[in-house]
Scaffold this motif. Structure first.
Motif, PDB file in Angstrom:
ATOM      1  N   LEU A 143      42.992  28.887  86.826  1.00 44.35           N
ATOM      2  CA  LEU A 143      42.876  29.121  85.384  1.00 44.35           C
ATOM      3  C   LEU A 143      42.604  30.583  85.063  1.00 44.35           C
ATOM      4  CD1 LEU A 143      42.520  28.068  82.414  1.00 44.35           C
ATOM      5  CD2 LEU A 143      40.074  27.838  82.954  1.00 44.35           C
ATOM      6  N   GLU A 144      43.322  31.072  84.056  1.00 46.71           N
ATOM      7  CA  GLU A 144      43.007  32.358  83.433  1.00 46.71           C
ATOM      8  C   GLU A 144      42.924  32.104  81.937  1.00 46.71           C
ATOM      9  OE1 GLU A 144      45.646  36.147  82.378  1.00 46.71           O
ATOM     10  OE2 GLU A 144      45.189  36.048  84.528  1.00 46.71           O
ATOM     11  N   GLY A 145      41.747  32.284  81.344  1.00 47.42           N
ATOM     12  CA  GLY A 145      41.554  31.997  79.927  1.00 47.42           C
ATOM     13  C   GLY A 145      40.553  30.878  79.738  1.00 47.42           C
ATOM     14  N   GLU A 146      40.839  29.946  78.832  1.00 48.71           N
ATOM     15  CA  GLU A 146      39.901  28.866  78.526  1.00 48.71           C
ATOM     16  C   GLU A 146      40.618  27.526  78.487  1.00 48.71           C
ATOM     17  OE1 GLU A 146      36.166  27.996  75.493  1.00 48.71           O
ATOM     18  OE2 GLU A 146      37.833  29.243  74.768  1.00 48.71           O
ATOM     19  N   ALA A 147      39.951  26.511  79.051  1.00 43.41           N
ATOM     20  CA  ALA A 147      40.526  25.172  79.064  1.00 43.41           C
ATOM     21  C   ALA A 147      39.419  24.132  79.100  1.00 43.41           C
ATOM     22  CB  ALA A 147      41.454  24.982  80.268  1.00 43.41           C
ATOM     23  N   TYR A 148      39.717  22.983  78.510  1.00 38.95           N
ATOM     24  CA  TYR A 148      38.817  21.824  78.574  1.00 38.95           C
ATOM     25  C   TYR A 148      39.495  20.783  79.451  1.00 38.95           C
ATOM     26  CZ  TYR A 148      35.750  18.017  77.115  1.00 38.95           C
ATOM     27  OH  TYR A 148      34.848  16.978  77.110  1.00 38.95           O
ATOM     28  N   PHE A 149      38.734  20.224  80.404  1.00 40.20           N
ATOM     29  CA  PHE A 149      39.289  19.283  81.377  1.00 40.20           C
ATOM     30  C   PHE A 149      38.639  17.910  81.228  1.00 40.20           C
ATOM     31  CE2 PHE A 149      39.835  23.448  83.221  1.00 40.20           C
ATOM     32  CZ  PHE A 149      41.037  23.392  83.918  1.00 40.20           C
ATOM     33  N   GLU A 150      39.454  16.869  81.340  1.00 38.71           N
ATOM     34  CA  GLU A 150      38.980  15.511  81.561  1.00 38.71           C
ATOM     35  C   GLU A 150      39.629  15.048  82.855  1.00 38.71           C
ATOM     36  OE1 GLU A 150      39.747  13.003  78.194  1.00 38.71           O
ATOM     37  OE2 GLU A 150      38.071  13.828  77.034  1.00 38.71           O
ATOM     38  N   THR A 181      35.042  14.155  85.488  1.00 39.54           N
ATOM     39  CA  THR A 181      34.094  14.567  84.459  1.00 39.54           C
ATOM     40  C   THR A 181      34.811  15.246  83.299  1.00 39.54           C
ATOM     41  OG1 THR A 181      32.103  15.878  84.134  1.00 39.54           O
ATOM     42  CG2 THR A 181      33.758  16.810  85.540  1.00 39.54           C
ATOM     43  N   SER A 182      34.052  15.622  82.254  1.00 39.98           N
ATOM     44  CA  SER A 182      34.573  16.339  81.094  1.00 39.98           C
ATOM     45  C   SER A 182      33.796  17.646  80.958  1.00 39.98           C
ATOM     46  CB  SER A 182      34.412  15.501  79.821  1.00 39.98           C
ATOM     47  OG  SER A 182      35.084  14.259  79.950  1.00 39.98           O
ATOM     48  N   PHE A 183      34.523  18.759  80.969  1.00 37.83           N
ATOM     49  CA  PHE A 183      33.844  20.053  80.972  1.00 37.83           C
ATOM     50  C   PHE A 183      34.779  21.134  80.440  1.00 37.83           C
ATOM     51  CE2 PHE A 183      36.142  19.573  84.820  1.00 37.83           C
ATOM     52  CZ  PHE A 183      36.564  20.838  85.211  1.00 37.83           C
ATOM     53  N   ASN A 184      34.177  22.258  80.054  1.00 37.89           N
ATOM     54  CA  ASN A 184      34.919  23.393  79.535  1.00 37.89           C
ATOM     55  C   ASN A 184      34.748  24.579  80.476  1.00 37.89           C
ATOM     56  OD1 ASN A 184      36.325  24.221  76.818  1.00 37.89           O
ATOM     57  ND2 ASN A 184      35.069  25.977  77.371  1.00 37.89           N
ATOM     58  N   VAL A 234      30.789  24.661  80.883  1.00 37.52           N
ATOM     59  CA  VAL A 234      29.855  23.846  80.108  1.00 37.52           C
ATOM     60  C   VAL A 234      30.201  22.383  80.356  1.00 37.52           C
ATOM     61  CG1 VAL A 234      29.051  23.235  77.804  1.00 37.52           C
ATOM     62  CG2 VAL A 234      29.562  25.616  78.352  1.00 37.52           C
ATOM     63  N   LEU A 235      29.206  21.603  80.741  1.00 38.45           N
ATOM     64  CA  LEU A 235      29.436  20.213  81.138  1.00 38.45           C
ATOM     65  C   LEU A 235      29.039  19.235  80.041  1.00 38.45           C
ATOM     66  CD1 LEU A 235      30.245  18.228  83.395  1.00 38.45           C
ATOM     67  CD2 LEU A 235      27.860  18.299  84.157  1.00 38.45           C
ATOM     68  N   GLU A 236      29.977  18.359  79.668  1.00 47.29           N
ATOM     69  CA  GLU A 236      29.670  17.299  78.702  1.00 47.29           C
ATOM     70  C   GLU A 236      29.372  15.972  79.388  1.00 47.29           C
ATOM     71  OE1 GLU A 236      31.263  17.956  74.307  1.00 47.29           O
ATOM     72  OE2 GLU A 236      32.756  17.042  75.615  1.00 47.29           O
ATOM     73  N   GLU A 237      30.089  15.684  80.473  1.00 45.74           N
ATOM     74  CA  GLU A 237      29.931  14.380  81.118  1.00 45.74           C
ATOM     75  C   GLU A 237      30.245  14.491  82.597  1.00 45.74           C
ATOM     76  OE1 GLU A 237      32.685  10.578  80.880  1.00 45.74           O
ATOM     77  OE2 GLU A 237      31.444  10.713  79.084  1.00 45.74           O
ATOM     78  N   GLY A 238      29.464  13.822  83.419  1.00 48.64           N
ATOM     79  CA  GLY A 238      29.727  13.810  84.852  1.00 48.64           C
ATOM     80  C   GLY A 238      28.918  14.853  85.592  1.00 48.64           C
ATOM     81  N   SER A 239      29.561  15.511  86.570  1.00 52.16           N
ATOM     82  CA  SER A 239      28.878  16.512  87.381  1.00 52.16           C
ATOM     83  C   SER A 239      29.900  17.520  87.891  1.00 52.16           C
ATOM     84  CB  SER A 239      28.170  15.839  88.566  1.00 52.16           C
ATOM     85  OG  SER A 239      27.548  16.800  89.391  1.00 52.16           O
ATOM     86  N   VAL A 240      29.528  18.808  87.832  1.00 51.21           N
ATOM     87  CA  VAL A 240      30.378  19.853  88.399  1.00 51.21           C
ATOM     88  C   VAL A 240      29.505  20.814  89.194  1.00 51.21           C
ATOM     89  CG1 VAL A 240      32.035  19.733  86.492  1.00 51.21           C
ATOM     90  CG2 VAL A 240      30.202  21.436  86.427  1.00 51.21           C
ATOM     91  N   ARG A 241      30.151  21.523  90.109  1.00 49.20           N
ATOM     92  CA  ARG A 241      29.435  22.524  90.890  1.00 49.20           C
ATOM     93  C   ARG A 241      30.195  23.843  90.812  1.00 49.20           C
ATOM     94  NH1 ARG A 241      28.041  20.025  95.681  1.00 49.20           N
ATOM     95  NH2 ARG A 241      30.104  20.329  96.571  1.00 49.20           N
ATOM     96  N   MET A 242      29.513  24.883  90.341  1.00 52.82           N
ATOM     97  CA  MET A 242      30.100  26.217  90.319  1.00 52.82           C
ATOM     98  C   MET A 242      29.670  26.953  91.572  1.00 52.82           C
ATOM     99  SD  MET A 242      29.576  29.418  87.616  1.00 52.82           S
ATOM    100  CE  MET A 242      30.803  28.987  86.391  1.00 52.82           C
ATOM    101  N   SER A 243      30.620  27.621  92.203  1.00 48.90           N
ATOM    102  CA  SER A 243      30.284  28.354  93.416  1.00 48.90           C
ATOM    103  C   SER A 243      30.962  29.710  93.435  1.00 48.90           C
ATOM    104  CB  SER A 243      30.689  27.546  94.651  1.00 48.90           C
ATOM    105  OG  SER A 243      32.081  27.314  94.667  1.00 48.90           O
ATOM    106  N   LYS A 244      30.255  30.678  94.016  1.00 49.33           N
ATOM    107  CA  LYS A 244      30.759  32.020  94.255  1.00 49.33           C
ATOM    108  C   LYS A 244      30.254  32.430  95.635  1.00 49.33           C
ATOM    109  CE  LYS A 244      31.965  36.384  93.881  1.00 49.33           C
ATOM    110  NZ  LYS A 244      33.348  36.833  94.120  1.00 49.33           N
ATOM    111  N   GLY A 245      31.153  32.392  96.608  1.00 46.46           N
ATOM    112  CA  GLY A 245      30.704  32.643  97.967  1.00 46.46           C
ATOM    113  C   GLY A 245      29.735  31.568  98.427  1.00 46.46           C
ATOM    114  N   LYS A 246      28.566  31.971  98.910  1.00 48.90           N
ATOM    115  CA  LYS A 246      27.567  31.025  99.382  1.00 48.90           C
ATOM    116  C   LYS A 246      26.663  30.502  98.258  1.00 48.90           C
ATOM    117  CE  LYS A 246      27.323  32.962 104.056  1.00 48.90           C
ATOM    118  NZ  LYS A 246      26.441  33.537 105.100  1.00 48.90           N
TER     119      LYS A 246
END
Length: 387
Positions: free
Chosen positions: A219-226, A250-253, A266-278
């Motif tokens: 992704l480059e820019g902004e998107a909302y995912f379900e 999940t549902s997130f932006n 930004v998380l609305e529902e479920g669970s996400v993990r953001m990672s950068k390297g370790k």
């Protein structure tokens, strides 16, 4: 006190007086203002004749979309004080916008924008794996590709991928790219059923057919995912700076524009993990993660409506600088913004605009409440601060 801030303060007091009531000190402050100038008393009287509660009801209706309803049901009980504070701020803003012609124009000359700036619409370009480019705004391209294994359909507002019963891993390494220009938006349904809403000036590169080994997009820019749930095969969103968001369903932006230093989800529902390297951070619903090169990943509790309302046709701003607001709106309305002085950039404003409306109403409200002035010249918006 700055005259703009003073007027906003009085507007807030009048609103509070007519809803939950004032304490003794606040009532004394309001009475003193009424007695200072006969015009103040006339303004006060006229405001009490206005049915501004209809304006406030707009904020109560913001959750008509199903996704926001789920958010309120889950989040309002856990974060009641936080949400109430935001709602009061938003309500005061609507009130001040609604009384602009009565109150804020009392002593200042207001010149509305001379031209109109029309909103964006559904438009995008599809880049196929073979390099061919298709204008999706042309609704004659209803069925773009049909093979024994794959079907791609377009209806002018959304693109849908589907695999047939004969599907193999033949297309696993074939990628398409959906490009949404300034002034555009588009939806995408991937072959596994995952739905994506792409905001203006955004790009998404994705596998033509998602399978057990490849559920990865760029992704480059902004998107909302379900994202369609698959506990055994996580879904990955890759952004700039090698920041990745891992999802199980999940549902997130996600926001990751090239001209902005930060990357946020930004998380609305479920669970996400953001990672950068370790470095890895797992989010719960109602939280935001932000990566900045100099700070790493930071998380905060937020009102997700402020970050996801764009996909429901609305932009909401609470205590945002004019510069940040216009940066977002410039993408949707396909305009260039020019500041005649730096002070205009830092003016703080709260309010909302419906995406499919002319921008004029919001600009007028910002002029009234923020002490700034707008001039429209073609597709250029000139912003200045009124001393």
């Amino acid at each position: 006190m700055d005259p703009i801030i003073s007027k906003q303060r009085i507007a807030s007091l009048i609103l509070k007086e007519n809803t939950v009531g004032l304490n003794e000190a606040e009532q004394e402050e309001l009475n003193l203002w009424r007695q200072t100038d006969p015009r103040n008393e006339r303004t006060y009287t006229r405001l009490h004749e206005k049915d501004y509660k209809k304006d406030l009801s707009r904020y109560r209706q913001i959750d008509v979309q199903h996704g926001l309803e789920r958010y309120r049901e889950r989040y309002i009980q856990k974060k009641t004080r936080h949400l109430a504070k935001w709602y009061w701020s938003a309500a005061a803003v609507v009130f001040m916008m609604g009384i602009g012609s009565i109150f804020f124009l009392q002593k200042t000359d207001h010149i509305p924008p001379q031209e109109s700036i029309i909103p964006g619409g559904s438009k995008a370009m599809l880049v196929l794996n073979n390099g061919n480019i298709i204008d999706l705004s042309d609704k004659t391209h209803d069925e773009i590709v049909t093979t024994e294994e794959l079907i791609i359909r377009n209806n002018g507002t959304g693109l849908q991928y589907a695999t047939t019963e004969n599907a193999t891993n033949k297309h696993a390494n074939n990628y398409n790219e959906l490009i949404v220009p300034k002034g555009g938006e588009y939806t995408l349904t991937l072959s596994d059923g995952t739905k994506v809403w792409l905001n203006s000036q955004s790009k998404l590169k994705y596998p033509v057919a998602l399978n057990d080994t490849n559920r990865e997009v760029y992704l480059e820019g902004e998107a909302y995912f379900e994202v369609t749930k698959d506990p055994h095969h996580p879904f990955h969103v890759n952004t700039k700076d090698r920041v990745t968001i891992e999802v199980l369903g999940t549902s997130f932006n996600v926001r990751s524009y090239p001209d902005e230093t930060k990357i946020e989800t930004v998380l609305e529902e479920g669970s996400v993990r953001m990672s950068k390297g370790k470095e890895k951070v797992t989010l719960s619903p109602g939280y935001k993660a932000v990566y900045q090169p100099e700070k790493g990943i930071e998380t905060t509790s937020v009102n997700t409506e402020l970050y996801t309302a764009w996909r429901h046709g609305q932009y909401i701003f609470v205590d945002e600088s004019v510069e940040n607001i216009l940066k977002q709106l410039s993408r949707w309305y396909n305009i260039e913004v020019f500041y005649s002085n730096e002070k205009a950039k830092s003016v703080i404003f709260s309010g909302d605009v419906r995406k499919y409306n002319d921008i004029t109403t919001l600009l007028e409200a910002m002029e009234i409440a923020g002490g700034i002035h707008f001039k429209i010249n073609g597709n250029t918006l000139i912003v200045s601060y009124k001393e």
